[in-house]
Write an enzyme that holds these catalytic residues in place. Structure first.
Site, mmCIF file in Angstrom:
data_model
loop_
_atom_site.group_PDB
_atom_site.id
_atom_site.type_symbol
_atom_site.label_atom_id
_atom_site.label_comp_id
_atom_site.label_asym_id
_atom_site.label_seq_id
_atom_site.Cartn_x
_atom_site.Cartn_y
_atom_site.Cartn_z
ATOM 1 N N LYS A 69 -6.915 4.998 6.611
ATOM 2 C CA LYS A 69 -7.291 4.682 7.799
ATOM 3 C C LYS A 69 -6.511 5.250 9.055
ATOM 4 O O LYS A 69 -6.957 5.371 10.057
ATOM 5 C CB LYS A 69 -7.222 3.031 7.756
ATOM 6 N N THR A 70 -5.065 5.092 8.800
ATOM 7 C CA THR A 70 -4.258 5.621 9.809
ATOM 8 C C THR A 70 -4.087 6.864 9.871
ATOM 9 O O THR A 70 -4.254 7.537 11.230
ATOM 10 C CB THR A 70 -2.678 5.283 9.203
ATOM 11 N N ASP A 114 -3.210 -1.140 14.379
ATOM 12 C CA ASP A 114 -3.250 -1.600 12.929
ATOM 13 C C ASP A 114 -3.449 -2.956 12.603
ATOM 14 O O ASP A 114 -3.015 -3.593 13.685
ATOM 15 C CB ASP A 114 -2.171 -0.624 12.284
ATOM 16 N N THR A 163 -7.602 -4.252 6.968
ATOM 17 C CA THR A 163 -8.234 -4.484 5.592
ATOM 18 C C THR A 163 -9.097 -5.672 5.486
ATOM 19 O O THR A 163 -9.465 -5.994 4.307
ATOM 20 C CB THR A 163 -6.821 -4.837 4.814
ATOM 21 N N ARG A 222 -3.035 6.829 -1.529
ATOM 22 C CA ARG A 222 -1.676 6.388 -1.270
ATOM 23 C C ARG A 222 -0.948 6.227 -2.594
ATOM 24 O O ARG A 222 0.213 6.731 -3.097
ATOM 25 C CB ARG A 222 -1.050 5.260 -0.442
HETATM 26 N N1 ADP Z 1 -8.916 11.617 2.439
HETATM 27 C C1 ADP Z 1 -7.595 11.793 2.299
HETATM 28 N N2 ADP Z 1 -7.269 13.251 1.991
HETATM 29 C C2 ADP Z 1 -6.004 13.446 1.923
HETATM 30 N N3 ADP Z 1 -4.774 12.472 1.934
HETATM 31 C C3 ADP Z 1 -5.012 11.267 2.016
HETATM 32 C C4 ADP Z 1 -6.644 11.155 2.415
HETATM 33 N N4 ADP Z 1 -6.695 9.581 2.458
HETATM 34 C C5 ADP Z 1 -5.224 9.267 2.473
HETATM 35 N N5 ADP Z 1 -4.528 10.078 2.300
HETATM 36 C C6 ADP Z 1 -3.094 10.172 2.088
HETATM 37 O O1 ADP Z 1 -2.730 8.770 1.573
HETATM 38 C C7 ADP Z 1 -1.536 8.285 2.493
HETATM 39 C C8 ADP Z 1 -2.011 6.966 2.730
HETATM 40 O O2 ADP Z 1 -3.034 7.079 3.931
HETATM 41 P P1 ADP Z 1 -3.048 6.026 5.229
HETATM 42 O O3 ADP Z 1 -3.871 6.850 6.135
HETATM 43 O O4 ADP Z 1 -1.487 5.804 5.293
HETATM 44 O O5 ADP Z 1 -3.874 4.659 4.441
HETATM 45 P P2 ADP Z 1 -4.336 3.348 5.331
HETATM 46 O O6 ADP Z 1 -3.824 3.660 6.553
HETATM 47 O O7 ADP Z 1 -5.773 3.279 4.918
HETATM 48 O O8 ADP Z 1 -3.462 2.463 4.412
HETATM 49 C C9 ADP Z 1 -1.314 9.285 3.160
HETATM 50 O O9 ADP Z 1 -0.042 9.769 3.380
HETATM 51 C C10 ADP Z 1 -2.260 10.412 3.221
HETATM 52 O O10 ADP Z 1 -1.630 11.483 3.187
HETATM 53 MG MG MG Z 2 -2.313 2.212 7.591
#
Ligand code: ADP
Ligand code: MG
Length: 340
Positions: A69-70, A114, A163, A222
């Site tokens: 998401k981030t 977020d 989430t 992650r």
């Molecule tokens: N579709 C994707 N392709 C490559 N790497 C991804 C992908 N989705 C997430 N990641 C990796 O996973 C990690 C966590 O993603 P993040 O955007 O922080 O997740 P969320 O915000 O949903 O918790 C990031 O460091 C990123 O490198």
């Molecule tokens: Mg995040």
């Protein structure tokens, strides 16, 4: 509890520090693996906004932690060639906090909030006019001398991540023109993500090594990256910087991750359900395994449900046949209970 920094504060048990997370983050949509319907819709929206020379519509991204998401929020800003300002629900305590951020945005900027489900109601309602009319009202002074000032804002895009989409009020949700839900990744998708990460981390890894990590990462990007980092350390120290299936296996075993990718806590949750032999409420599970209800629901359950180990029923949670088998227990049936 207010996290020290607003972002990357999801309750993942082994969240890495933000810097190493950022290092592996894809920067453009083309590098973002999987989530095909989501990236398809987003790239269409970006293209359309660019054609119209307008800011992108407000975007809500929902789904379990660690799915991107981030990352997507940053990608959207990059694709639009816009600046991004980040904050999180718990950090915006009063309308004034928001007013400060909004009035400092450059035209077309992305404001990323977020954990947007945890915004206070007054802050949420204050956002409505900003989202709809790019306008906010500011109250100056107190009591009889109060003055209300209306401030026009530059057009901006609000990107919210959550989430817990269910906790957003209907009026708030409906103000996002684009709403997308991220799903857990397949092992093949995680293998693609890991291949890219291994290159960035300068570690050699064969296909079986990466596939071993991918199938044991609970469908979560992650986790996959975190496991890779841990296994890279092992490979560098003991195995000439090369990850094979055997090296991956050894590293995952160190981390307490079993052949199906379940962690120690996943297994404790299943044991708690197996012992109960009936539906169990979230509160009871949380007390038994010593973890917060919210973390169990947001972090652990999605994978246990998708993997077919656990069922959510109107009366609580139940372990499935597969769950019993995974624990090496004999399935126990009783009259009142259907086990799937
Ligand atoms: N579709 C994707 N392709 C490559 N790497 C991804 C992908 N989705 C997430 N990641 C990796 O996973 C990690 C966590 O993603 P993040 O955007 O922080 O997740 P969320 O915000 O949903 O918790 C990031 O460091 C990123 O490198
Ligand atoms: Mg995040």
């Amino acid at each position: 509890m207010t996290p020290p920094s607003g972002f990357d504060a999801e309750p993942t048990p082994d969240a890495p520090d933000a810097a190493s997370d950022r290092a592996l983050r894809p920067k453009r949509l083309a590098d973002f693996t999987g989530q095909i319907p989501v990236t398809h819709n987003l790239s269409l929206a970006v293209e359309a906004a660019q054609l119209r020379k307008e800011q992108l519509d407000h975007v809500l991204l929902a789904g379990p932690p660690g799915l991107g998401k981030t990352t997507l929020a940053h990608i959207l800003a990059a694709e639009m060639g816009a600046e991004i300002k980040e904050t999180s629900g718990p950090m915006l305590e009063k309308p004034g906090d928001l007013a400060g951020m909004l009035s400092a945005l450059t035209p077309g900027a992305v404001l990323f909030i977020d954990e947007i489900h945890s915004l206070k109601r007054v802050v949420e309602e204050y956002l409505y006019s900003a989202m709809e009319d790019f306008r906010i009202t500011i109250q100056l002074g107190e009591g009889a001398s109060t003055q209300v000032l209306t401030l026009n804002l530059p057009p901006f895009t609000l990107v919210g991540a959550t989430t817990r989409e269910g906790q957003l009020s209907a009026p708030f949700r409906s103000r996002f023109g684009i709403r997308e839900r991220l799903d857990l990744y397949s092992a093949a998708e995680l293998t693609t993500i890991l291949t890219r990460s291994a290159k960035l981390l300068n570690v050699e890894a064969d296909a079986e090594g990466l596939a071993t990590i991918a199938t044991r990462s609970r469908g979560t990007a992650r986790y996959a990256n975190n496991h890779l980092r841990h296994i890279r350390d092992l490979a560098q120290v003991r195995y000439r910087n090369r990850i094979t299936a055997a090296v991956a296996e050894e590293g995952l075993t160190h981390l307490g991750i079993d052949h199906a990718g379940l962690t120690e806590l996943d297994r404790r949750i299943l044991h708690c359900l197996a012992r109960a032999r009936r539906s169990v409420g979230l509160k009871t599970i949380a007390t038994t395994v010593g973890e917060e209800e919210r973390t169990i629901e947001d972090v652990y359950e999605p994978f246990l449900i998708q993997g077919g180990y656990l069922l959510k029923t109107p009366t609580g949670r139940q372990i499935t046949h597969l769950g019993y088998r995974h624990l090496g227990l004999k399935v126990e049936l009783d009259e009142q209970r259907t086990i799937f």
